[in-house]
Scaffold this active site. Sequence first.
Site, PDB file in Angstrom:
ATOM      1  N   GLU A   1     -97.234  67.664  32.627  1.00 30.58           N
ATOM      2  CA  GLU A   1     -97.380  68.866  33.707  1.00 30.58           C
ATOM      3  C   GLU A   1     -97.142  70.179  32.516  1.00 30.58           C
ATOM      4  O   GLU A   1     -97.754  71.098  31.967  1.00 30.58           O
ATOM      5  CB  GLU A   1     -96.680  68.885  34.347  1.00 30.58           C
TER       6      GLU A   1
ATOM      7  N   GLU B   1     -95.294  60.445  40.018  1.00 32.74           N
ATOM      8  CA  GLU B   1     -95.023  60.824  40.397  1.00 32.74           C
ATOM      9  C   GLU B   1     -94.812  59.847  41.892  1.00 32.74           C
ATOM     10  O   GLU B   1     -94.106  60.114  42.797  1.00 32.74           O
ATOM     11  CB  GLU B   1     -95.002  62.173  41.155  1.00 32.74           C
TER      12      GLU B   1
HETATM   13  C1  HXC Z   1     -84.793  60.817  32.788  1.00 31.03           C
HETATM   14  C2  HXC Z   1     -85.709  58.637  32.112  1.00 31.03           C
HETATM   15  C3  HXC Z   1     -86.573  59.085  32.508  1.00 31.03           C
HETATM   16  C4  HXC Z   1     -87.325  60.027  33.706  1.00 31.03           C
HETATM   17  C5  HXC Z   1     -86.931  58.060  30.664  1.00 31.03           C
HETATM   18  N1  HXC Z   1     -86.246  57.776  31.307  1.00 31.03           N
HETATM   19  N2  HXC Z   1     -88.188  58.131  31.835  1.00 31.03           N
HETATM   20  N3  HXC Z   1     -84.611  59.648  33.077  1.00 31.03           N
HETATM   21  N4  HXC Z   1     -85.649  60.748  34.446  1.00 31.03           N
HETATM   22  N5  HXC Z   1     -88.135  60.874  33.912  1.00 31.03           N
HETATM   23  C6  HXC Z   1     -84.826  56.597  30.417  1.00 31.03           C
HETATM   24  C7  HXC Z   1     -84.909  55.457  31.038  1.00 31.03           C
HETATM   25  O1  HXC Z   1     -83.782  55.331  32.728  1.00 31.03           O
HETATM   26  C8  HXC Z   1     -83.908  54.463  29.825  1.00 31.03           C
HETATM   27  O2  HXC Z   1     -82.285  55.341  29.982  1.00 31.03           O
HETATM   28  C9  HXC Z   1     -84.201  55.552  28.580  1.00 31.03           C
HETATM   29  O3  HXC Z   1     -84.913  56.848  29.418  1.00 31.03           O
HETATM   30  C10 HXC Z   1     -85.676  54.440  28.134  1.00 31.03           C
HETATM   31  O4  HXC Z   1     -86.773  54.141  28.839  1.00 31.03           O
HETATM   32  P1  HXC Z   1     -87.534  52.850  29.433  1.00 31.03           P
HETATM   33  O5  HXC Z   1     -87.393  52.802  30.725  1.00 31.03           O
HETATM   34  O6  HXC Z   1     -86.010  51.971  29.229  1.00 31.03           O
HETATM   35  O7  HXC Z   1     -88.405  53.106  28.296  1.00 31.03           O
HETATM   36  P2  HXC Z   1     -89.651  52.035  28.352  1.00 31.03           P
HETATM   37  O8  HXC Z   1     -89.273  50.659  29.226  1.00 31.03           O
HETATM   38  O9  HXC Z   1     -90.600  52.449  27.448  1.00 31.03           O
HETATM   39  O10 HXC Z   1     -90.667  52.882  29.208  1.00 31.03           O
HETATM   40  C11 HXC Z   1     -90.927  54.034  29.024  1.00 31.03           C
HETATM   41  C12 HXC Z   1     -91.585  54.617  30.322  1.00 31.03           C
HETATM   42  C13 HXC Z   1     -90.667  54.531  31.396  1.00 31.03           C
HETATM   43  C14 HXC Z   1     -92.961  53.685  30.689  1.00 31.03           C
HETATM   44  C15 HXC Z   1     -91.720  56.539  29.962  1.00 31.03           C
HETATM   45  O11 HXC Z   1     -89.490  55.196  30.923  1.00 31.03           O
HETATM   46  C16 HXC Z   1     -91.103  55.388  32.882  1.00 31.03           C
HETATM   47  O12 HXC Z   1     -91.850  54.834  33.541  1.00 31.03           O
HETATM   48  N6  HXC Z   1     -90.409  56.313  33.139  1.00 31.03           N
HETATM   49  C17 HXC Z   1     -90.432  57.521  34.239  1.00 31.03           C
HETATM   50  C18 HXC Z   1     -92.031  58.294  33.902  1.00 31.03           C
HETATM   51  C19 HXC Z   1     -92.050  59.290  35.436  1.00 31.03           C
HETATM   52  O13 HXC Z   1     -91.897  58.946  37.041  1.00 31.03           O
HETATM   53  N7  HXC Z   1     -92.180  60.589  35.277  1.00 31.03           N
HETATM   54  C20 HXC Z   1     -91.915  61.205  36.059  1.00 31.03           C
HETATM   55  C21 HXC Z   1     -90.708  61.749  36.903  1.00 31.03           C
HETATM   56  S1  HXC Z   1     -90.797  62.563  38.577  1.00 31.03           S
HETATM   57  P3  HXC Z   1     -81.788  53.909  29.954  1.00 31.03           P
HETATM   58  O14 HXC Z   1     -80.076  54.544  30.349  1.00 31.03           O
HETATM   59  O15 HXC Z   1     -81.751  52.853  30.793  1.00 31.03           O
HETATM   60  O16 HXC Z   1     -81.647  53.848  28.259  1.00 31.03           O
HETATM   61  C22 HXC Z   1     -91.831  64.253  37.180  1.00 31.03           C
HETATM   62  C23 HXC Z   1     -91.909  65.869  38.814  1.00 31.03           C
HETATM   63  C24 HXC Z   1     -92.102  66.422  38.229  1.00 31.03           C
HETATM   64  O17 HXC Z   1     -91.788  64.588  36.440  1.00 31.03           O
HETATM   65  C25 HXC Z   1     -92.890  67.955  38.552  1.00 31.03           C
HETATM   66  C26 HXC Z   1     -91.514  69.265  38.272  1.00 31.03           C
HETATM   67  C27 HXC Z   1     -90.554  69.063  38.361  1.00 31.03           C
END
Ligand code: HXC
Length: 261
Positions: free
Chosen positions: A116, A136
């Site tokens: 976004e 999300e």
């Molecule tokens: C907090 C996050 C994060 C996030 C990754 N991390 N994404 N922490 N918020 N959105 C952290 C992980 O917990 C991890 O921390 C470290 O970053 C590395 O991530 P991994 O998962 O170990 O890496 P990988 O296996 O390579 O996977 C990458 C990934 C995955 C596919 C991007 O991290 C993932 O699915 N992340 C979440 C993506 C997501 O759902 N985004 C939408 C969020 S809601 P540690 O401490 O364990 O090392 C949103 C709403 C927006 O954005 C609306 C406006 C506010």
Amino acid sequence: MTDPVILTELRGDGERRTALVRLNRPKQLNALNDEVMDALGEALRRFDADPAVGAIVITGSEKAFAAGADIGMLSQHDFISAYTTDLVTRNWETIRSVRKPVIAAVAGFALGGGCELAMMCDIIVAADNARFGQPEIKLGVIPGAGGTQRLPRAVGKAKAMDMVLTGRMMDAAEAERSGLVSRVLPADKLLDEVLAMGELICTLGTASVLAAKECVNRAYESPLAEGMMVERRMFHALFGTPDQKEGMDAFLAKRPAKFVR
Ligand code: HXC
């Protein structure tokens, strides 16, 4: 001492320079929390007001532009706190009021709020390892910073529904095919090429650059007749600028144009 959550610098050696803003929470894949969004908003306001800056580039790390809003931060909210503190609106939308061109240089993940944020920029340039998505739905919510609105405008309803309803990611090639990004570059060339775009924009006439951005945004946000009227009037108005004289005189004299600021 903790690292700053964003890093800023000016790049280029022209009269006006490109401001580079790097999201800097690499261990968290640049997850966007309030500290990042406050700092980003402050930097954008500062660079927009600085006459020595002609364009702004936002980038992340090689692995992630931003993997979304910080889920730890989001998980603390209930309806009352999200609503009363105006989650998102309070510090995500400064970029919408920036008048100078803002380019997103996206490598790696641009997910959720990261996708976004990229879509709030004027141009998205992707590295070949970029992956875009709105996951999300897998967290029991929906995009909250424009994903359900800007994604369909960029890629059409079918692909936007596909992505928003399944949370699947789109790779750089699909993003370019679908019109989400303007160019795909090898990851090791991304930043240099995007900074070169910024530098080129810095050499152009200030008024025409601002007017061009304003008019294209009209196409995005208003009916055709209204957008056409804004474009026509802006086109007329630019004939009152020294840049129009210089640009056209230079072309006719077969010399490079030198725009005044
Ligand atoms: C907090 C996050 C994060 C996030 C990754 N991390 N994404 N922490 N918020 N959105 C952290 C992980 O917990 C991890 O921390 C470290 O970053 C590395 O991530 P991994 O998962 O170990 O890496 P990988 O296996 O390579 O996977 C990458 C990934 C995955 C596919 C991007 O991290 C993932 O699915 N992340 C979440 C993506 C997501 O759902 N985004 C939408 C969020 S809601 P540690 O401490 O364990 O090392 C949103 C709403 C927006 O954005 C609306 C406006 C506010």
